[in-house]
Design a protein around this motif. Structure first.
Motif, PDB file in Angstrom:
ATOM      1  N   ARG A 144     -19.763  26.401  -2.765  1.00 39.25           N
ATOM      2  CA  ARG A 144     -18.498  26.933  -2.254  1.00 39.25           C
ATOM      3  C   ARG A 144     -18.709  27.685  -0.951  1.00 39.25           C
ATOM      4  O   ARG A 144     -17.924  27.535   0.004  1.00 39.25           O
ATOM      5  N   ASP A 145     -19.771  28.482  -0.876  1.00 41.37           N
ATOM      6  CA  ASP A 145     -20.043  29.244   0.346  1.00 41.37           C
ATOM      7  C   ASP A 145     -20.389  28.331   1.512  1.00 41.37           C
ATOM      8  O   ASP A 145     -20.097  28.660   2.671  1.00 41.37           O
ATOM      9  N   PHE A 146     -21.018  27.189   1.227  1.00 43.31           N
ATOM     10  CA  PHE A 146     -21.356  26.237   2.288  1.00 43.31           C
ATOM     11  C   PHE A 146     -20.248  25.228   2.542  1.00 43.31           C
ATOM     12  O   PHE A 146     -20.410  24.342   3.379  1.00 43.31           O
ATOM     13  N   GLY A 147     -19.136  25.342   1.838  1.00 42.32           N
ATOM     14  CA  GLY A 147     -18.011  24.437   2.051  1.00 42.32           C
ATOM     15  C   GLY A 147     -18.268  23.016   1.605  1.00 42.32           C
ATOM     16  O   GLY A 147     -17.705  22.077   2.185  1.00 42.32           O
ATOM     17  N   GLN A 148     -19.105  22.842   0.581  1.00 44.39           N
ATOM     18  CA  GLN A 148     -19.464  21.503   0.126  1.00 44.39           C
ATOM     19  C   GLN A 148     -18.742  21.069  -1.142  1.00 44.39           C
ATOM     20  O   GLN A 148     -18.981  19.958  -1.632  1.00 44.39           O
ATOM     21  N   LEU A 149     -17.887  21.914  -1.691  1.00 41.55           N
ATOM     22  CA  LEU A 149     -17.153  21.517  -2.886  1.00 41.55           C
ATOM     23  C   LEU A 149     -16.233  20.347  -2.576  1.00 41.55           C
ATOM     24  O   LEU A 149     -15.704  20.235  -1.468  1.00 41.55           O
ATOM     25  N   ASN A 150     -16.035  19.473  -3.560  1.00 48.78           N
ATOM     26  CA  ASN A 150     -15.197  18.284  -3.410  1.00 48.78           C
ATOM     27  C   ASN A 150     -15.758  17.299  -2.387  1.00 48.78           C
ATOM     28  O   ASN A 150     -15.014  16.538  -1.769  1.00 48.78           O
TER      29      ASN A 150
END
Length: 290
Positions: A144-150
């Motif tokens: 989530r912190d790296f923006g990799q969700l989904n």
């Protein structure tokens, strides 16, 4: 002449004594193989059974009226092809990336002397002991912190990280088995370190790479935990194990669809095994000899 006959009788007697144990071992192996293969047989059988037989209160280990309706429902799902492609991308990416990184890392910890090398190897071993379930929540916040969700990256990166310790430990034995005299001879012939690495060492340890790639492929292909945890809202990024949820509904589960989807999901793994079986046997059998 007499001594030769007595030796033959003793050999025959030993074979006669050992034969019951050998038959018992073969019978045990056959029973174990049948027990392991029975769930696969039941899965394929359920995929071909008509709905009436699947929901019957008296299940039978055969069917006299096989049907393709379950497979038809699977392939009629609009997102099934996308799920299949996503799983293929994730599995292939994990196999290629983990194999290359593990090869370079195994070469480094085997051929070079540096500080904390033993500590690093112990850390690889300790990493194998940590259960995946214990790291799922921390990995969720990290993604989530790296923006990799989904995204498929949220599935590729964790699988690479989890497959590397085992791959490095296994390839370390293959790299260590390559004689150092071979490396010295290559340098005397004018080969650079890079040329020796990719044109001489890489082909020699390739069976080990295949063996580790099989485990990486199966782990990434069958993953359900990460796919369920990291792919939250964008279903277009889901993988094939998530397609099973389409057919499993608590009120009215479609067991035929589940079995058919599971059968289709198993086919790529079998194909992968067939393609690499020779390399896999030599890879599991050991490294190169001096």
């Amino acid at each position: 002449m007499t001594s030769l006959s007595s030796v033959r009788r003793k050999v025959s007697a030993r074979r006669f004594v050992r034969r019951p144990w050998r038959l018992a071992a073969e019978a045990s192996a056959l029973v174990i193989a049948l027990v392991v293969a029975f769930p696969l047989y039941w899965m394929v059988l359920g995929a071909f059974k008509p709905a009436g037989e699947i929901e019957s209160s008296e299940p039978r280990p055969w069917t006299l009226s096989p049907s393709l309706d379950s497979f038809r429902r699977v392939f009629e799902q609009q997102e099934f092809g996308r799920y299949f492609l996503n799983s293929l991308v994730v599995a292939c990416s994990v196999v290629v990336a983990s194999a290359l990184i593990a090869f370079l890392a195994a070469t480094a910890v085997t051929r070079f002397r540096f500080r904390f090398r033993t500590t690093l190897l112990i850390m690889f071993l300790v990493a194998q002991m940590v259960p995946v379930e214990a790291l799922t929540i921390p990995l969720f916040f990290l993604m989530r912190d790296f923006g990799q969700l989904n995204t498929l990256g949220s599935l590729i990166l964790p699988h690479i990280a989890f497959s590397l310790p085992f791959a490095i430990w296994m390839l370390r034995g293959f790299v260590k088995a390559v004689p150092e005299a071979l490396e010295e001879a290559a340098y005397l012939d004018g080969a650079s370190r890079t040329r020796f690495l990719w044109q001489i060492l890489f082909p020699l340890v390739f069976p080990g790479l295949v063996a580790t790639s099989v485990f990486s492929f199966i782990s990434a292909w069958n993953d359900f935990l990460f796919a369920k945890s990291f792919i939250i809202s964008d279903t277009s990024q889901s993988t094939l194990p998530m397609a099973l949820l389409v057919f499993y509904k608590p009120e009215e589960p479609d067991w035929g669809g589940v079995m058919a989807a599971s059968t289709v999901m198993t086919i790529p793994v079998l194909v992968f095994f067939v393609l690499v079986q020779r390399r896999l046997v030599s890879g599991l059998g050991g490294a190169v000899k001096d």
